[in-house]
Scaffold this motif. Structure first.
Motif, PDB file in Angstrom:
ATOM      1  N   PRO A  73     -23.730  74.429  51.989  1.00 20.58           N
ATOM      2  CA  PRO A  73     -24.268  73.497  52.979  1.00 20.58           C
ATOM      3  C   PRO A  73     -24.372  74.085  54.390  1.00 20.58           C
ATOM      4  CG  PRO A  73     -22.096  72.795  52.220  1.00 20.58           C
ATOM      5  CD  PRO A  73     -22.485  73.972  51.401  1.00 20.58           C
ATOM      6  N   ARG A  74     -23.562  75.081  54.697  1.00 21.55           N
ATOM      7  CA  ARG A  74     -23.608  75.674  56.036  1.00 21.55           C
ATOM      8  C   ARG A  74     -23.069  77.103  55.981  1.00 21.55           C
ATOM      9  NH1 ARG A  74     -19.228  72.676  55.527  1.00 21.55           N
ATOM     10  NH2 ARG A  74     -17.245  73.496  56.167  1.00 21.55           N
ATOM     11  N   VAL A  75     -23.347  77.842  57.048  1.00 19.52           N
ATOM     12  CA  VAL A  75     -22.838  79.204  57.187  1.00 19.52           C
ATOM     13  C   VAL A  75     -21.556  79.125  58.006  1.00 19.52           C
ATOM     14  CG1 VAL A  75     -23.327  81.483  58.145  1.00 19.52           C
ATOM     15  CG2 VAL A  75     -25.148  80.179  57.066  1.00 19.52           C
ATOM     16  N   VAL A  81     -21.474  84.014  54.483  1.00 16.66           N
ATOM     17  CA  VAL A  81     -22.058  83.013  53.589  1.00 16.66           C
ATOM     18  C   VAL A  81     -21.179  82.932  52.349  1.00 16.66           C
ATOM     19  CG1 VAL A  81     -24.092  82.380  52.245  1.00 16.66           C
ATOM     20  CG2 VAL A  81     -24.361  83.532  54.441  1.00 16.66           C
ATOM     21  N   GLU A  82     -20.728  81.726  52.035  1.00 13.48           N
ATOM     22  CA  GLU A  82     -19.855  81.530  50.870  1.00 13.48           C
ATOM     23  C   GLU A  82     -20.606  81.821  49.580  1.00 13.48           C
ATOM     24  OE1 GLU A  82     -19.004  77.335  51.604  1.00 13.48           O
ATOM     25  OE2 GLU A  82     -16.896  77.906  51.832  1.00 13.48           O
ATOM     26  N   ARG A  83     -19.912  82.383  48.610  1.00 16.51           N
ATOM     27  CA  ARG A  83     -20.464  82.578  47.270  1.00 16.51           C
ATOM     28  C   ARG A  83     -20.007  81.446  46.348  1.00 16.51           C
ATOM     29  NH1 ARG A  83     -22.087  86.182  50.360  1.00 16.51           N
ATOM     30  NH2 ARG A  83     -22.609  88.283  49.709  1.00 16.51           N
ATOM     31  N   TRP A  84     -18.866  80.839  46.665  1.00 21.19           N
ATOM     32  CA  TRP A  84     -18.333  79.726  45.894  1.00 21.19           C
ATOM     33  C   TRP A  84     -17.481  78.858  46.799  1.00 21.19           C
ATOM     34  CZ3 TRP A  84     -16.239  84.626  45.452  1.00 21.19           C
ATOM     35  CH2 TRP A  84     -14.897  84.759  45.790  1.00 21.19           C
ATOM     36  N   LYS A  85     -17.201  77.650  46.300  1.00 20.96           N
ATOM     37  CA  LYS A  85     -16.329  76.712  46.998  1.00 20.96           C
ATOM     38  C   LYS A  85     -15.388  76.114  45.964  1.00 20.96           C
ATOM     39  CE  LYS A  85     -15.223  73.972  50.453  1.00 20.96           C
ATOM     40  NZ  LYS A  85     -14.453  74.470  51.547  1.00 20.96           N
TER      41      LYS A  85
END
Length: 144
Positions: A73-75, A81-85
């Motif tokens: 959803p955001r940087v 930049v996320e690859r996973w959450k």
């Protein structure tokens, strides 16, 4: 005068019948499997890796839900930049397809190394959820 096309002009967009040769067939022919695009390959790699991890860690991953989203959803503030959450409370892992596919640095860009990158992201996300080292999740799979 009528504003419609005369009946002699064929509507080529609907039937895909080019030059009277019949309907188009698959590119790979009748005896070969269909080609897979990057999206299908990505989703299959995720599914196979999750199945493998569930077979190794059945109890720990029984109630974990895996999702794939196009982008986060955001940087982050520092530009990462996320690859996973990982959501520990909901026992949920969201994998972000575009950053994994397009922003990962591969020393060799071929199908095997792309597959290994996707698998490593799944392993690292699951390891974060379980509080383990990714190498401990499937030692026989990750051994050289």
């Amino acid at each position: 005068m009528d504003s419609t096309f005369p009946s002699t002009v064929p509507n080529r967009g609907l039937s895909r019948d080019r030059h009277g040769r019949g309907m188009r067939g698959p590119v790979t022919g009748p005896h070969l499997p269909q080609l897979r695009g990057r999206y299908e390959t990505f989703m299959l790699t995720i599914a196979h890796t999750v199945d493998y991890l569930r077979s190794m860690w059945a109890e720990e991953l029984a109630d974990v839900h895996f999702d794939v989203a196009p982008t986060p959803p955001r940087v982050e503030v520092n530009g990462v930049v996320e690859r996973w959450k990982v959501d520990h409370e909901r026992r949920r892992i969201v994998l972000y397809r575009v950053p994994i596919q397009r922003m990962s640095k591969l020393h060799k860009d071929d199908p095997l190394h792309r597959q290994m990158m996707i698998e490593s992201v799944v392993f690292r996300a699951v390891a974060e959820l379980l509080g383990k080292d990714p190498w401990d999740l499937g030692p026989e799979r990750l051994r050289p």
